[in-house]
Design a protein around this motif. Structure first.
Motif, PDB file in Angstrom:
ATOM      1  N   PRO A 102      19.649   0.663  -1.207  1.00 47.63           N
ATOM      2  CA  PRO A 102      19.852   1.699  -0.095  1.00 47.63           C
ATOM      3  C   PRO A 102      19.106   1.547   1.298  1.00 47.63           C
ATOM      4  O   PRO A 102      17.979   0.400   0.883  1.00 47.63           O
ATOM      5  CB  PRO A 102      18.448   2.857  -0.496  1.00 47.63           C
TER       6      PRO A 102
ATOM      7  N   LEU B 206      11.233   0.490 -15.016  1.00 46.78           N
ATOM      8  CA  LEU B 206       9.957  -1.055 -15.653  1.00 46.78           C
ATOM      9  C   LEU B 206      11.295  -2.076 -15.876  1.00 46.78           C
ATOM     10  O   LEU B 206      11.820  -3.057 -15.625  1.00 46.78           O
ATOM     11  CB  LEU B 206       9.606  -1.018 -16.718  1.00 46.78           C
TER      12      LEU B 206
ATOM     13  N   VAL C  17      14.870   2.138  -6.147  1.00 47.92           N
ATOM     14  CA  VAL C  17      14.824   1.916  -4.745  1.00 47.92           C
ATOM     15  C   VAL C  17      14.884   2.705  -3.750  1.00 47.92           C
ATOM     16  O   VAL C  17      16.150   2.290  -3.743  1.00 47.92           O
ATOM     17  CB  VAL C  17      13.452   0.950  -3.831  1.00 47.92           C
TER      18      VAL C  17
ATOM     19  N   ILE D 103       9.453   4.260  -4.005  1.00 47.67           N
ATOM     20  CA  ILE D 103      10.096   4.085  -5.098  1.00 47.67           C
ATOM     21  C   ILE D 103       9.389   5.381  -6.272  1.00 47.67           C
ATOM     22  O   ILE D 103       8.691   5.309  -6.152  1.00 47.67           O
ATOM     23  CB  ILE D 103       8.392   2.643  -5.440  1.00 47.67           C
TER      24      ILE D 103
ATOM     25  N   HIS E 162      10.225   3.522   2.086  1.00 47.18           N
ATOM     26  CA  HIS E 162      10.893   2.843   0.809  1.00 47.18           C
ATOM     27  C   HIS E 162       9.809   3.621  -0.030  1.00 47.18           C
ATOM     28  O   HIS E 162       9.478   3.875  -0.478  1.00 47.18           O
ATOM     29  CB  HIS E 162      10.636   1.407   0.643  1.00 47.18           C
TER      30      HIS E 162
ATOM     31  N   TRP F  84      -4.934  -4.107 -10.984  1.00 46.60           N
ATOM     32  CA  TRP F  84      -4.066  -3.103 -10.183  1.00 46.60           C
ATOM     33  C   TRP F  84      -4.623  -4.571  -9.059  1.00 46.60           C
ATOM     34  O   TRP F  84      -3.933  -5.184  -8.270  1.00 46.60           O
ATOM     35  CB  TRP F  84      -4.781  -2.650  -9.433  1.00 46.60           C
TER      36      TRP F  84
ATOM     37  N   LEU G 177      15.160  -6.049  -5.923  1.00 52.57           N
ATOM     38  CA  LEU G 177      15.834  -4.260  -6.530  1.00 52.57           C
ATOM     39  C   LEU G 177      16.421  -3.482  -5.421  1.00 52.57           C
ATOM     40  O   LEU G 177      17.869  -2.322  -5.991  1.00 52.57           O
ATOM     41  CB  LEU G 177      14.405  -3.008  -6.163  1.00 52.57           C
TER      42      LEU G 177
ATOM     43  N   TYR H  19      -4.945   2.333  -1.556  1.00 55.95           N
ATOM     44  CA  TYR H  19      -4.867   1.106  -2.222  1.00 55.95           C
ATOM     45  C   TYR H  19      -5.674   1.636  -3.423  1.00 55.95           C
ATOM     46  O   TYR H  19      -6.168   2.938  -3.790  1.00 55.95           O
ATOM     47  CB  TYR H  19      -5.650   0.604  -1.457  1.00 55.95           C
TER      48      TYR H  19
ATOM     49  N   ASN I 275       8.262 -10.581  -6.397  1.00 60.91           N
ATOM     50  CA  ASN I 275       8.118  -9.439  -6.665  1.00 60.91           C
ATOM     51  C   ASN I 275       8.028  -8.668  -5.943  1.00 60.91           C
ATOM     52  O   ASN I 275       6.656  -8.335  -4.660  1.00 60.91           O
ATOM     53  CB  ASN I 275       6.530 -10.228  -7.314  1.00 60.91           C
ATOM     54  N   THR I 276       8.828  -8.117  -4.327  1.00 57.30           N
ATOM     55  CA  THR I 276       8.965  -7.482  -4.077  1.00 57.30           C
ATOM     56  C   THR I 276      10.037  -6.648  -4.244  1.00 57.30           C
ATOM     57  O   THR I 276      10.958  -6.457  -5.232  1.00 57.30           O
ATOM     58  CB  THR I 276       9.010  -8.285  -1.796  1.00 57.30           C
ATOM     59  N   LEU I 277      10.406  -5.612  -3.350  1.00 58.61           N
ATOM     60  CA  LEU I 277      11.066  -4.952  -3.265  1.00 58.61           C
ATOM     61  C   LEU I 277      12.634  -5.107  -2.638  1.00 58.61           C
ATOM     62  O   LEU I 277      13.249  -4.714  -2.891  1.00 58.61           O
ATOM     63  CB  LEU I 277      11.624  -3.583  -2.211  1.00 58.61           C
TER      64      LEU I 277
ATOM     65  N   ASN J 125       6.300  -4.044   2.305  1.00 59.53           N
ATOM     66  CA  ASN J 125       6.836  -4.485   0.537  1.00 59.53           C
ATOM     67  C   ASN J 125       5.846  -5.248  -0.364  1.00 59.53           C
ATOM     68  O   ASN J 125       6.211  -5.678  -0.779  1.00 59.53           O
ATOM     69  CB  ASN J 125       7.948  -5.444   1.754  1.00 59.53           C
ATOM     70  N   PRO J 126       5.812  -4.250  -0.715  1.00 61.71           N
ATOM     71  CA  PRO J 126       4.360  -4.296  -1.801  1.00 61.71           C
ATOM     72  C   PRO J 126       5.608  -4.855  -3.781  1.00 61.71           C
ATOM     73  O   PRO J 126       6.778  -4.409  -3.374  1.00 61.71           O
ATOM     74  CB  PRO J 126       4.164  -2.668  -2.253  1.00 61.71           C
ATOM     75  N   SER J 127       4.649  -4.688  -4.640  1.00 59.38           N
ATOM     76  CA  SER J 127       5.464  -5.461  -5.918  1.00 59.38           C
ATOM     77  C   SER J 127       5.515  -3.883  -6.527  1.00 59.38           C
ATOM     78  O   SER J 127       5.064  -3.030  -6.524  1.00 59.38           O
ATOM     79  CB  SER J 127       3.780  -6.353  -6.522  1.00 59.38           C
ATOM     80  N   PRO J 128       7.567  -4.145  -6.476  1.00 59.44           N
ATOM     81  CA  PRO J 128       7.856  -3.548  -7.508  1.00 59.44           C
ATOM     82  C   PRO J 128       7.240  -3.080  -8.850  1.00 59.44           C
ATOM     83  O   PRO J 128       6.744  -1.921  -9.232  1.00 59.44           O
ATOM     84  CB  PRO J 128       8.942  -3.312  -7.663  1.00 59.44           C
ATOM     85  N   PHE J 129       6.978  -3.909  -9.375  1.00 62.17           N
ATOM     86  CA  PHE J 129       5.913  -3.675 -10.716  1.00 62.17           C
ATOM     87  C   PHE J 129       4.433  -3.355 -10.469  1.00 62.17           C
ATOM     88  O   PHE J 129       3.999  -1.794 -11.851  1.00 62.17           O
ATOM     89  CB  PHE J 129       5.645  -4.853 -11.555  1.00 62.17           C
ATOM     90  N   THR J 130       4.115  -2.915  -9.778  1.00 62.61           N
ATOM     91  CA  THR J 130       3.057  -3.003  -9.481  1.00 62.61           C
ATOM     92  C   THR J 130       2.693  -1.404  -9.641  1.00 62.61           C
ATOM     93  O   THR J 130       2.663  -0.227  -9.411  1.00 62.61           O
ATOM     94  CB  THR J 130       2.148  -3.110  -7.807  1.00 62.61           C
TER      95      THR J 130
ATOM     96  N   ILE K  16       5.857   0.736  -9.583  1.00 58.28           N
ATOM     97  CA  ILE K  16       6.638   1.373 -10.506  1.00 58.28           C
ATOM     98  C   ILE K  16       5.038   1.585 -12.305  1.00 58.28           C
ATOM     99  O   ILE K  16       4.952   2.936 -12.547  1.00 58.28           O
ATOM    100  CB  ILE K  16       7.252   0.701 -11.313  1.00 58.28           C
TER     101      ILE K  16
ATOM    102  N   ARG L 203      -8.777  -5.872   1.713  1.00 53.51           N
ATOM    103  CA  ARG L 203      -7.565  -4.735   2.326  1.00 53.51           C
ATOM    104  C   ARG L 203      -7.484  -4.220   3.689  1.00 53.51           C
ATOM    105  O   ARG L 203      -6.948  -4.470   4.465  1.00 53.51           O
ATOM    106  CB  ARG L 203      -7.527  -3.524   1.188  1.00 53.51           C
TER     107      ARG L 203
ATOM    108  N   HIS M  44       2.916  -6.253 -14.055  1.00 54.66           N
ATOM    109  CA  HIS M  44       2.488  -6.542 -12.644  1.00 54.66           C
ATOM    110  C   HIS M  44       1.707  -7.518 -12.128  1.00 54.66           C
ATOM    111  O   HIS M  44       2.312  -8.901 -11.742  1.00 54.66           O
ATOM    112  CB  HIS M  44       1.688  -5.507 -12.119  1.00 54.66           C
TER     113      HIS M  44
ATOM    114  N   MET N 172       0.868  -1.086   0.220  1.00 52.48           N
ATOM    115  CA  MET N 172       0.015  -0.049  -0.120  1.00 52.48           C
ATOM    116  C   MET N 172       1.051   1.730  -0.268  1.00 52.48           C
ATOM    117  O   MET N 172       1.276   0.946   0.433  1.00 52.48           O
ATOM    118  CB  MET N 172      -0.745  -0.444   1.321  1.00 52.48           C
TER     119      MET N 172
END
Lengths: 448, 735
Positions: B696, B292, A47, A56, A54, B213, B564, A120, B559-561, A72-77, A79, B181, B250, A1
């Motif tokens: 970082p 991306l 990131v 992004i 964090h 999403w 990266l 969200y 699929n987390t940070l 810790n979300p999905s970076p793809f989402t 970005i 959520r 994603h 989120m």
């Protein structure tokens, strides 16, 4: 989120700031800006983290689009969301720049309010958003249909051979009623990005094409549109047909709203475009170029002594560049970057026409040769004499690889064409349809 | 606030907003409100205008309402009393016939972050949950979560939770996802929303209606669902199959993660899923958006940890574009190194060669390092390139090449002769690589004919040398050289020792010189025994080289940070921070050269422990034991690894009876070392790990993981504190 979203100018001015969860203070903007400006090139800046928060970010239109989060979300989402936010901003404001964001900040706040709630993502679809957005966009520049200086930049061409200026599509999608004519327009763009490596003997080492078909629709509501692609288009490596004229792509992906029931037999895409810009199809072709590469370079690099006794030496770089496009087409904004040995001090050049320019950029250890227009089939040559004190023969190794950037209007390298563009007959009101083709060089490298 | 004259500005705005003439002119009024928001964004404190803004909220113009609400949400926590005034208007709006107005009011009312808000928002939220318009329901559902976050310590309201679970069946897809959520947040302490079989199947059936999403979010929620049987599992997977190819990266990646997790017992299914997603992943690596692209590359790297061959044929996709930012080029080079095989090695090397002369020194050095790593397999081709680069006579290139030479000689002894021949030619080494050059000269002085003369140059320039690390390396190298070519070295070694003992101010250098001197006093044979170690260690490249990891190793961070930032961000890896452990300065006295080191641990109640080396452990045995044993303790040291040369570290550890088995070469990140020791009948194995320093925010400090057989907690504590002492001492020295 997402905890916060903010947009910063390249100088760090706060253009937009929205806090969704109240977890972090506004200071985090400054923290972010300090971090991003302190980065040197080798650190991954996408990131960054600071005390469990964090950041992004994506860079679009010279601005920083930043989301901060404590999870810790999905970076793809994230970005892709930031990119989508930028695209929507562009749709609503007409263009993407610091100025347009500044002028339309109320509109962008409104967009953000509907797009994200409590961190969200709620929706990013223009069809839904347009019901909620009340603020009208302020165009950052007066829109003029007859801005002739830009004609042909994208090589827009329809059956009637009419030309739309490149700025035609950069206006807000929801401009107020009663503006200039041509409001009910649809632009279909075929954009290809070319990345090519040509070996030292002119051999094609690598050739990738990334293409997409984009629709930019200004119609408030649009019924189904049929886009006919080349009938002989084949997809995938296995489907190679016997005759060579087939247009081929390796793979393609479609927007989820595209109906494909006629695609397999007739190569027709059916889509109900929503207002704004959307990518209906992405495709790629790898390790193969259906046509000859657009440019061939014939370089020669030599060492020459001006005065052997004081070791005043220079490198002679003779470049012959041939454009292998069909005679009718032209390449625009061609720029050629040639690395030169370290310690190059000055340069003299002989160019074949006055509209070309060349300069030495000692900071980048490179010389830059620019050609605004390059007609197909033509051949241009240039001679550069670069003074390098204390040149050794090994220094010649530093010359190369040459990289080029250019734009090919009215051209697709895969040969993909749009046969027709039909709106279903129920469509009311006059609408103009434009089809534009352009190929950009993503990376075009020629080894010497 | 840094804005000059802001008070004047606020006063002026206040005057304008309360001016009845302005209020009558709607356009002008709105313009002033817009101005207030603009100043607010710029960081100006305009909270003094709260009263006037509350008045402005009573309007039919929705655009104006939105601006005022934005203002009120920002300052409500600062002015709770005034905010209460706005609540009436908001509550009235919550009953407006227009669903848009209802939703807007409810959303913003819930966004007021101030105490005591709950009593006002509870009733509208409950009403909103049953609203006809899906727009209002969406807002109300998240409103429940907001209400909970306002008073996190109160009991969970069971009726609301039940209502939210019921709303999972709502026809509107966004309401469904918002319910997930909200439940997740409300039930956080109980482990989040429960995904049982009916809910999971319901969600799976709704997948097609959701936007991208929501799809990727639902896929993430489904990660916690465990299918009962294989049949159910395969039903789910076949339902999700098409999402692996989604046009949205994603969604494709989230689906892949779910596949990897659900099919953890079916490696073939996992492999198929990876194959399926390789196309979308590769497409993101060539996406127009750089960010991306970067995310795609990082995930490709992760996949390659288990399936190095998956992208083998696509190696050209990882050639760098000239306009790409350096951080992307770095990743691409790392991937290229992994993808090298017999067929493509020539092309990849040619490509990497062209980066070596890049204008950015970092990039050039990274390209050279990449070639150096490939050289461990294809040494001949790479040596040609590296040697060719030396001719450019550019400091940063030469320095990187020499460092690569050192690593290469250490890993692949067969290339020694060729390297020595080349090193002969490059006598004046630039800074940063002096240590590497000296090591090569000392270690292989017998093969480099000019070695003593080069060394002499350094000894003569000793007075101007600043780095103590270089001086220490010079001492060791000279002693080694003396052993193989005594006639040419004797004189200069004498001068060197004399200078270091008599005139050197750095204690470490002086001590090292004294050590060398006393060693030499004991005779040449004795010295040889101590000074000369193995000249190379080919087995290490096996250990440091990549092995195929099981997918489960990385699937949890996929699929987390994490990928990266180059490091595991997951909070569940329990890392005891160094602050918990009292550090002791007494351990600095640890380095005296007694044979059996004993020390008192920081905790005075503890007994003393002693470490001993015992019979050496082979790499195979170590590896086997390491894989078999569990980690008993993992601890963050609280400081980075010492900046000293790695052999200094090795020597220092040896002094306290800790044997170094293997370590990654100096510059690599993450850096690892494997060490072992024995203590009172137990064998202790440990791994030192330092993550990517450039990542970082991630702690730069060393993490030590300890395994032991048989278990003896006391010994581990002692071991860790000894290790800590040594590393700290080295750290102090090198800084």
């Amino acid at each position: 989120m997402i905890s916060q979203i903010f947009i910063l100018s390249s100088k760090g001015d706060h253009l937009i700031y929205k806090d969704f969860r109240g977890e972090e203070s506004k200071d985090s903007i400054n923290v972010f800006y300090e971090m991003v400006t302190a980065l040197s090139g080798d650190q991954p800046p996408v990131v960054m983290s600071h005390k469990g928060l964090h950041f992004i970010h994506a860079r679009q239109g010279g601005l920083y689009w930043v989301a901060s989060t404590k999870t810790n979300p999905s970076p793809f989402t994230i970005i892709e969301f930031l990119n989508r936010l930028a695209a929507l901003t562009k749709d609503y404001c007409g263009s993407l720049s610091e100025k347009s964001v500044r002028m339309n900040f109320a509109l962008i706040y409104e967009l953000l309010d509907e797009m994200v709630d409590f961190g969200y993502i709620q929706t990013t679809s223009t069809d839904i958003l347009k019901n909620f957005i009340q603020t009208e966009a302020v165009s950052s520049k007066p829109f003029s249909l007859f801005d002739l200086s830009n004609v042909g930049l994208f090589g827009a061409e329809t059956q009637q051979s009419k030309v739309a200026p490149s700025v035609a599509a950069s206006r807000p999608i929801m401009s107020s009623r009663g503006e200039q004519g041509g409001k009910n327009e649809i632009f279909v763009d075929v954009i290809e990005r070319l990345s090519v490596v040509i070996g030292s003997k002119g051999v094609l080492m690598k050739a990738d094409i990334h293409g997409e078909i984009k629709i930019k629709c200004f119609l408030p509501s649009c019924s189904e549109m049929r886009i006919g692609l080349n009938e002989e288009l084949s997809i995938g490596k296995s489907q190679l047909k016997g005759y060579s004229s087939a247009v081929r792509v390796d793979e393609c992906r479609f927007h989820q709203a595209v109906k494909l029931d006629e695609f397999d037999t007739f190569r027709i895409l059916k889509v109900c475009p929503s207002q704004g810009e959307q990518t209906v199809m992405q495709y790629q072709l790898c390790d193969e170029l259906p046509c000859a590469p657009p440019f061939q370079l014939f370089p020669s690099v030599e060492k020459d002594y001006v005065n052997r006794s004081v070791n005043l030496s220079m490198v002679l770089i003779f470049l012959k560049l041939r454009c292998d496009l069909p005679p009718k087409s032209t390449a625009l904004n061609v720029s050629i970057t040639v690395p030169v040995p370290k310690g190059s001090t000055s340069m003299s050049q002989e160019l074949s026409s006055p509209d070309q320019t060349a300069e030495l950029q000692p900071k980048n250890k490179a010389l830059l040769w620019e050609i605004p227009r390059f007609p197909g089939g033509a051949q241009l040559s240039a001679l550069f004499k670069v003074d390098v004190p204390g040149l050794s023969s090994a220094s010649l190794l530093e010359v190369g690889p040459v990289s080029m950037s250019f734009e090919l209007p009215k051209q697709t390298c895969t040969g993909l064409q749009i046969r027709f563009l039909r709106l279903s007959p129920t469509q009311t009101g006059l609408s103009q349809r434009w089809v534009r083709y352009v190929t950009h060089s993503d990376s075009y490298t020629i080894r010497i | 606030m840094p804005y000059f004259g802001s008070e004047e500005m606020v006063k002026e705005l206040k005057r304008a907003l309360s001016n009845p003439n302005v209020q009558a002119d709607r356009l002008r009024y709105k313009n002033y409100i817009t101005k207030v928001i603009r100043y607010m964004t710029q960081g100006l404190d305009v909270s003094a205008l709260f009263m006037d803004m509350v008045k402005a909220s009573a309007t039919v113009d929705i655009a104006q309402k939105k601006l005022v609400y934005l203002y009120m949400c920002t300052y409500a926590s600062d002015k709770p009393d005034l905010a209460l005034l706005a609540i009436n208007t908001l509550r009235k709006d919550c009953a407006d016939p227009n669903p848009m107005v209802r939703g807007l009011a409810l959303r913003n009312m819930c966004n007021f972050r101030m105490p005591g808000m709950t009593e006002y928002i509870e009733q509208p939220i409950v009403a909103g949950l049953r609203d006809k318009a899906s727009y209002v329901r969406r807002v109300a559902v998240l409103g429940c979560a907001k209400m909970h976050s306002l008073q996190p310590n109160t009991d969970i309201d069971g009726t609301i939770v039940n209502e939210l679970y019921a709303l999972l069946r709502d026809p509107d897809p966004v309401v469904v996802v918002n319910c997930l959520r909200a439940l997740e947040e409300i039930l956080k302490d109980e482990g989040g929303v429960v995904i049982n079989k009916p809910i999971a199947h319901h969600l799976l059936n709704r997948m097609k209606d959701l936007d991208s999403w929501a799809q990727s979010e639902v896929l993430t929620f489904l990660l916690r669902y465990r299918p009962r049987s294989d049949d159910e599992l395969f039903d789910i997977l076949s339902l999700l199959d098409s999402f692996l190819q989604s046009a949205h990266a994603h969604v494709a990646v989230a689906t892949l993660r779910l596949f990897l997790q659900l099919a953890s017992a079916h490696p073939a299914v996992q492999a198929d899923a990876l194959l399926c997603t390789s196309a979308p992943l590769l497409a993101t690596c060539g996406a127009a958006s750089r960010e991306l692209r970067f995310a795609g590359l990082c995930h490709v790297q992760q996949v390659m940890r288990s399936q190095p061959g998956l992208f083998g044929t696509h190696y050209k996709r990882f050639f760098c574009g000239y306009s790409e930012p350096t951080y992307i080029k770095f990743r691409k080079m790392e991937i290229l190194v992994e993808l090298v095989n017999d067929e493509n090695v020539a092309l990849v090397l040619e490509e990497l060669r062209s980066y070596c002369t890049d204008v950015s020194p970092e990039l050039a050095q990274a390209a050279i390092a990449a070639i150096g790593r490939i050289a461990q397999t294809y040494s001949e081709k790479c040596l040609d390139i590296l040697t060719g680069l030396l001719a450019l006579k550019q400091d940063h290139i030469t320095s990187a090449v020499i460092q690569m030479f050192r690593d290469l000689v250490w890993f692949c002894p067969q290339s020694t002769a060729a390297v020595c021949q080349t090193v002969e030619a490059c006598v004046d080494s630039p800074q940063d690589s002096e240590q590497a050059l000296l090591w090569l000269l000392g270690e292989h002085g017998d093969q480099i004919s000019s070695a003593p003369y080069v060394m002499e140059g350094y000894i003569d320039g000793l007075k101007t040398e600043l780095s103590s690390a270089v001086k220490m390396e010079l001492l060791t190298a000279s002693v080694k050289m003396f052993l193989c070519r005594p006639a040419e070295t004797q004189d200069m070694l004498g001068r060197l020792l004399h200078y270091c003992i008599e005139e050197e101010s750095d204690v470490c250098v002086r001590d090292r010189a004294l050590l060398c001197y006393r060693l030499l006093q004991r005779g040449v044979e004795e010295t040889r025994k101590v000074v000369t170690g193995p000249k190379s260690d080919p087995s290490m490249s096996v250990l440091t080289g990549r092995q195929e990891e099981p997918i489960s190793q990385w699937a949890s961070t996929f699929n987390t940070l994490g990928p990266l930032s180059g490091c595991d961000l997951c909070p569940q890896t329990a890392v005891i921070s160094a602050a918990d452990q009292p550090s002791s300065s007494a351990e600095k006295e640890l380095l005296p050269e007694s044979t059996d080191v004993t020390l008192s641990s920081p905790d005075d109640t503890e007994e003393e422990i002693s470490l001993s080396l015992g019979p050496p452990l082979s790499h195979e045995t170590f590896e086997k034991m390491w894989l078999d044993l569990e980690i008993l303790q993992r601890q963050t040291m609280g400081f980075p690894r010492p900046r000293t040369a790695l052999d200094t570290l090795q020597a220092a550890l040896q002094l306290v009876k800790i044997q170094t088995l293997a370590f990654t070469p100096g510059a690599t990140v993450p850096w690892k070392a494997y060490i072992y020791t024995r203590s009172t009948g137990t064998l202790i194995l440990a791994e030192l790990l330092q993550g990517d320093q450039h990542a970082p925010g991630i702690d730069e400090s060393l993490v030590v993981s300890v395994k032991q057989q048989p278990v003896n907690q006391h010994a581990i504590r002692g071991f860790v504190s000894i290790l800590k002492g040594v590393l700290q001492t080295l750290n102090v020295d090198s800084s």
